[in-house]
Design a protein around this motif. Sequence first.
Motif, PDB file in Angstrom:
ATOM      1  N   PHE A   1      -4.888   0.819  -9.646  1.00 22.65           N
ATOM      2  CA  PHE A   1      -4.795   0.029  -8.235  1.00 22.65           C
ATOM      3  C   PHE A   1      -4.880  -1.422  -8.625  1.00 22.65           C
ATOM      4  CE2 PHE A   1      -5.895  -1.825  -4.081  1.00 22.65           C
ATOM      5  CZ  PHE A   1      -5.045  -1.364  -3.563  1.00 22.65           C
ATOM      6  N   ASN A   2      -5.743  -1.893  -9.085  1.00 23.22           N
ATOM      7  CA  ASN A   2      -5.775  -3.397  -9.490  1.00 23.22           C
ATOM      8  C   ASN A   2      -4.790  -3.966 -10.227  1.00 23.22           C
ATOM      9  OD1 ASN A   2      -8.307  -3.855  -8.022  1.00 23.22           O
ATOM     10  ND2 ASN A   2      -9.497  -3.261  -9.764  1.00 23.22           N
ATOM     11  N   LEU A   3      -4.409  -3.108 -11.319  1.00 25.15           N
ATOM     12  CA  LEU A   3      -3.056  -3.541 -12.189  1.00 25.15           C
ATOM     13  C   LEU A   3      -2.002  -3.592 -11.199  1.00 25.15           C
ATOM     14  CD1 LEU A   3      -4.086  -1.754 -15.469  1.00 25.15           C
ATOM     15  CD2 LEU A   3      -3.986  -4.300 -14.881  1.00 25.15           C
ATOM     16  N   PHE A   4      -1.839  -2.655 -10.216  1.00 22.66           N
ATOM     17  CA  PHE A   4      -0.672  -2.470  -9.327  1.00 22.66           C
ATOM     18  C   PHE A   4      -0.616  -3.826  -8.551  1.00 22.66           C
ATOM     19  CE2 PHE A   4       1.481  -1.325  -5.640  1.00 22.66           C
ATOM     20  CZ  PHE A   4       2.691  -0.491  -6.298  1.00 22.66           C
TER      21      PHE A   4
ATOM     22  N   SER B   1       4.709   5.043  -5.616  1.00 22.79           N
ATOM     23  CA  SER B   1       4.963   4.737  -6.885  1.00 22.79           C
ATOM     24  C   SER B   1       4.058   5.440  -7.834  1.00 22.79           C
ATOM     25  CB  SER B   1       4.801   3.364  -7.173  1.00 22.79           C
ATOM     26  OG  SER B   1       5.783   2.514  -6.456  1.00 22.79           O
ATOM     27  N   THR B   2       2.627   5.729  -7.522  1.00 19.28           N
ATOM     28  CA  THR B   2       1.940   6.368  -8.613  1.00 19.28           C
ATOM     29  C   THR B   2       1.907   7.719  -8.354  1.00 19.28           C
ATOM     30  OG1 THR B   2       0.111   5.936  -7.129  1.00 19.28           O
ATOM     31  CG2 THR B   2       0.467   4.350  -8.669  1.00 19.28           C
ATOM     32  N   SER B   3       2.444   8.391  -7.183  1.00 13.21           N
ATOM     33  CA  SER B   3       2.190   9.827  -7.145  1.00 13.21           C
ATOM     34  C   SER B   3       3.700  10.334  -7.353  1.00 13.21           C
ATOM     35  CB  SER B   3       1.739   9.980  -5.946  1.00 13.21           C
ATOM     36  OG  SER B   3       2.733   9.440  -4.661  1.00 13.21           O
ATOM     37  N   TRP B   4       4.643   9.436  -7.293  1.00 14.96           N
ATOM     38  CA  TRP B   4       6.086  10.039  -7.465  1.00 14.96           C
ATOM     39  C   TRP B   4       6.988   9.478  -8.354  1.00 14.96           C
ATOM     40  CZ3 TRP B   4      10.944   8.762  -4.632  1.00 14.96           C
ATOM     41  CH2 TRP B   4      12.046   9.918  -4.768  1.00 14.96           C
TER      42      TRP B   4
ATOM     43  N   LEU C   1       0.948  -1.133   0.117  1.00 14.83           N
ATOM     44  CA  LEU C   1      -0.218   0.249   0.059  1.00 14.83           C
ATOM     45  C   LEU C   1       0.780   1.072   0.081  1.00 14.83           C
ATOM     46  CD1 LEU C   1      -3.009  -1.077   2.558  1.00 14.83           C
ATOM     47  CD2 LEU C   1      -2.825  -0.967  -0.025  1.00 14.83           C
ATOM     48  N   ALA C   2       1.909   1.228   0.867  1.00 15.69           N
ATOM     49  CA  ALA C   2       2.905   2.434   0.707  1.00 15.69           C
ATOM     50  C   ALA C   2       3.566   2.547  -0.564  1.00 15.69           C
ATOM     51  CB  ALA C   2       3.846   2.262   1.796  1.00 15.69           C
TER      52      ALA C   2
ATOM     53  N   ARG D   1       6.539  -0.011 -15.079  1.00 11.81           N
ATOM     54  CA  ARG D   1       6.809   1.131 -16.145  1.00 11.81           C
ATOM     55  C   ARG D   1       6.176   0.774 -17.359  1.00 11.81           C
ATOM     56  NH1 ARG D   1       9.896   5.194 -17.796  1.00 11.81           N
ATOM     57  NH2 ARG D   1      10.562   5.218 -19.790  1.00 11.81           N
ATOM     58  N   VAL D   2       5.985  -0.237 -17.708  1.00 12.62           N
ATOM     59  CA  VAL D   2       5.262  -0.736 -19.001  1.00 12.62           C
ATOM     60  C   VAL D   2       3.865  -0.524 -18.824  1.00 12.62           C
ATOM     61  CG1 VAL D   2       4.858  -2.868 -20.717  1.00 12.62           C
ATOM     62  CG2 VAL D   2       6.980  -2.415 -20.075  1.00 12.62           C
ATOM     63  N   MET D   3       3.166  -1.206 -17.666  1.00  9.25           N
ATOM     64  CA  MET D   3       1.765  -0.918 -17.374  1.00  9.25           C
ATOM     65  C   MET D   3       1.398   0.518 -17.275  1.00  9.25           C
ATOM     66  SD  MET D   3      -0.744  -2.735 -16.967  1.00  9.25           S
ATOM     67  CE  MET D   3      -0.215  -4.284 -16.996  1.00  9.25           C
ATOM     68  N   PHE D   4       2.133   1.132 -16.320  1.00 10.39           N
ATOM     69  CA  PHE D   4       1.518   2.697 -16.276  1.00 10.39           C
ATOM     70  C   PHE D   4       2.090   3.654 -16.830  1.00 10.39           C
ATOM     71  CE2 PHE D   4       1.364   0.519 -11.992  1.00 10.39           C
ATOM     72  CZ  PHE D   4      -0.088   0.349 -11.729  1.00 10.39           C
ATOM     73  N   TYR D   5       2.956   3.517 -17.776  1.00 13.54           N
ATOM     74  CA  TYR D   5       3.666   4.669 -18.444  1.00 13.54           C
ATOM     75  C   TYR D   5       3.730   4.067 -19.962  1.00 13.54           C
ATOM     76  CZ  TYR D   5       6.415   8.461 -19.816  1.00 13.54           C
ATOM     77  OH  TYR D   5       6.741   9.798 -20.268  1.00 13.54           O
ATOM     78  N   GLY D   6       3.629   2.812 -20.287  1.00 15.77           N
ATOM     79  CA  GLY D   6       3.457   2.436 -21.673  1.00 15.77           C
ATOM     80  C   GLY D   6       4.754   2.136 -22.414  1.00 15.77           C
ATOM     81  N   THR D   7       6.015   2.191 -21.801  1.00  8.90           N
ATOM     82  CA  THR D   7       7.238   1.916 -22.336  1.00  8.90           C
ATOM     83  C   THR D   7       8.059   1.232 -21.337  1.00  8.90           C
ATOM     84  OG1 THR D   7       8.202   4.313 -21.644  1.00  8.90           O
ATOM     85  CG2 THR D   7       7.328   3.892 -23.893  1.00  8.90           C
TER      86      THR D   7
END
Length: 144
Positions: free
Chosen positions: A89-92, A72-75, A66-67, A138-144
Amino acid sequence: MDYSKNEIIELLFKRKTDNIYLQMFRYCFVGGISFLIDFFIYIGLIEIFNVNYLISAAIAFAISVLANYYLSTSWVFNQSNIENRVIEFNLFILISIMGLVFTEILLFIFIDWLSIGYIISKIIASLLVMLWNFSARRVMFYGT
């Protein structure tokens, strides 16, 4: 190019970035914080409460993830391609659960098959799984 101390701090810790090297630095920093949470809960459960190492690893994971998600998602990956926070969140969590499965397998191999101590095993497994987590996130949330 010369940077002042304040510019370096701004670049490393404050500005949003899509630079993979800065993201990796931040990911390692966040990972260090998450690892410390995970590690001390893991050790505490084993040493103080005599909980099995595999169960301890799962409980410590659940608390530290959770931390890690928030940081990770905010910074680290602060420019996500995913608009829906519930999906994000579910993907994370899915990526993290896969990391937990890898951790549990590695711990079992290191401790039960190779007779490596549970503390060293946890450190080695965490380092190996960190590479998976960074790449997948990186791939999941940013696409590269």
